[in-house]
Design a protein around this motif. Structure first.
Motif, mmCIF file in Angstrom:
data_model
loop_
_atom_site.group_PDB
_atom_site.id
_atom_site.type_symbol
_atom_site.label_atom_id
_atom_site.label_comp_id
_atom_site.label_asym_id
_atom_site.label_seq_id
_atom_site.Cartn_x
_atom_site.Cartn_y
_atom_site.Cartn_z
ATOM 1 N N LEU A 235 0.832 -1.212 0.000
ATOM 2 C CA LEU A 235 0.000 0.000 0.000
ATOM 3 C C LEU A 235 0.863 1.258 0.000
ATOM 4 C CD1 LEU A 235 -2.769 -0.973 2.609
ATOM 5 C CD2 LEU A 235 -2.938 -1.000 0.119
ATOM 6 N N GLU A 238 2.525 1.732 -3.438
ATOM 7 C CA GLU A 238 1.553 2.214 -4.431
ATOM 8 C C GLU A 238 1.219 3.685 -4.218
ATOM 9 O OE1 GLU A 238 -2.923 0.989 -6.016
ATOM 10 O OE2 GLU A 238 -1.697 -0.445 -4.872
ATOM 11 N N ALA A 272 -5.838 1.185 -0.796
ATOM 12 C CA ALA A 272 -4.833 1.914 -1.568
ATOM 13 C C ALA A 272 -5.317 3.323 -1.890
ATOM 14 C CB ALA A 272 -4.503 1.145 -2.850
#
Length: 427
Positions: A235, A238, A272
């Motif tokens: 996470l 990203e 995310a």
């Protein structure tokens, strides 16, 4: 002999009186036992057969009044709302309706705003009251609590109004720019300039529509149907990749540091998006050549371990009066700056809903001129929690560990990898 006779006569008379009193007391006791009690008169003996059972299963607050306006039957919900006090109906408007219905037999209904009991609660109660005759002597009052429905309707109405206003701005700008392009068809430089502005407004409109869709999705109760263990490292990576271009443009260093093997049970896409919104806000509201830090760790809690992800910036900060409202939809601390950064005012609202849906929360610490720290706290994935423990370690023993203290901004940056230099803040 005369004395003995007098004593015997007195004893006989006393015995006779005692017997008479005993018989009278026995008869009086039987009469009292046979007499119906006040409770019985006000329930089984007065209410028509089956009415008591029906009232007990109604979701509405129910009150039955007799011809003297005395409460014969009241549900527990009626007492909880404060409709009945001391055996009497406490709301004058409802009492007047009951009297009118008893007089003419007509059914009446009205919506009322009532003060809520308790000095610490300012909001009132919105109720719908319906009065109908019940037999020849009784009146039935049904009250429905509309407070939550009114609140939801107000939220929906405000949301529609805000969306309409936010959509009107880029749409209006696109309309004006298209007219300007048509008028400047003979000027290639003007056409290029206006086309660039149109592209910016179109991008803003696209972002707004997408965030409205995202907000609608995170409010879905079935959000966790596709839940899975999600690695916190993934996470964070990203989120950093999503904002790398903006950060490089402003020469902002993205510093990360998380405890290994942290997993959250939830929807990967929504998690995310939530963390990405926090990092994006930190970059957008930070001055050039500063640093944004993302740190993750496990903390012990009473109901099980939590994963805490903090995003810290050295930006403009948030004032105390705005701190409690930053998670509201379309709320902006600085509308002018939000227009410059392309903000829609929905990012933090999405974060709040994602955290709530996953059984967690999001909090903010901020000081004007010093920066802000947004912290996501989410339950740890049970599978990942066992995986992260060393072999032979008792998971229940780990859960009893003392929670660590909250880190300050300086402590957070000190925990980040040493190979990432702290950039100098230039004037």
């Amino acid at each position: 002999m005369d004395v003995n006779a007098a004593v015997a006569a007195a004893s006989a008379i006393a015995g006779l009186l005692t017997g008479v009193i005993a018989v009278l007391a026995f008869r009086w006791s039987e009469r009292e036992q046979a007499r119906p009690t006040r409770t019985a008169l006000h329930t089984d003996a007065v209410l028509p057969p089956g009415v008591d059972t029906v009232l007990s299963v109604l979701s509405s607050s129910a009150v039955v009044l007799d011809e003297g306006d005395t409460v014969v039957k009241a549900s527990s919900a009626a007492y909880a709302l404060g409709l009945v006090r001391g055996g009497r109906l406490a709301v004058d408007q409802m009492l007047q309706m009951a009297r009118e219905t008893r007089r003419d037999g007509e059914i009446r209904q009205v919506e009322l705003d009532l003060p809520r009991r308790g000095m610490g609660r300012r909001e009132g109660l919105a109720v719908s009251a319906r009065v109908a005759p019940l037999g020849s002597r009784l009146v039935l009052l049904l009250v429905e609590d509309l407070t939550e429905a009114r609140r939801i309707e107000a939220v929906r109405r405000d949301f529609v109004a805000n969306v309409s206003h936010e959509l009107k701005t880029p749409v209006g700008a696109l309309s004006l720019l298209s007219e300007a392009v048509m008028d400047a068809s003979d000027d290639p430089e003007a056409v290029l300039r206006f086309a660039g502005r149109m592209q910016i407004e179109a991008t803003r409109l696209t972002s707004l529509v997408q965030e409205i869709i995202d907000l609608s999705r995170v409010q879905d109760d079935d959000l966790l149907d596709d839940a899975e263990p999600v690695a916190v490292d993934d996470l964070v990576t990203e989120a950093v990749d999503r904002c790398r271009h903006q950060a490089n443009t402003k020469q902002i260093t993205m510093a990360t540091g998380t405890t290994p093997d942290l997993y959250i049970w939830g929807n990967r896409g929504q998690l995310a998006a939530a963390l990405g919104n926090l990092v994006e806000n930190a970059v957008n509201y930070s001055p050039a050549r500063t640093r944004v830090g993302i740190a993750g760790r496990r903390i012990a809690a009473a109901g099980g371990d939590l994963i805490e992800i903090s995003v810290t910036d050295q930006g403009i900060g948030i004032s105390e009066k705005d701190r409690d409202r930053v998670f509201e939809r379309f709320y902006r601390v600085d509308p002018a700056r939000s227009r410059a950064t392309g903000g829609t005012g929905l990012g933090l609202s999405i974060v709040k809903h994602v955290a709530a849906t996953h059984g967690g929360e999001v909090t903010v610490w901020s000081a004007e001129g010093q920066g802000s720290t947004f912290t996501l706290r989410l339950p740890e994935s049970g599978i990942a929690r066992d995986r992260a423990l060393p072999p032979g370690t008792d998971p229940d023993a780990e859960a009893d560990a003392e929670p660590a203290d909250e880190p300050s901004d300086d402590q957070l940056f000190q925990t980040l990898p040493e190979h990432i230099p702290a950039p100098e803040v230039l004037p």
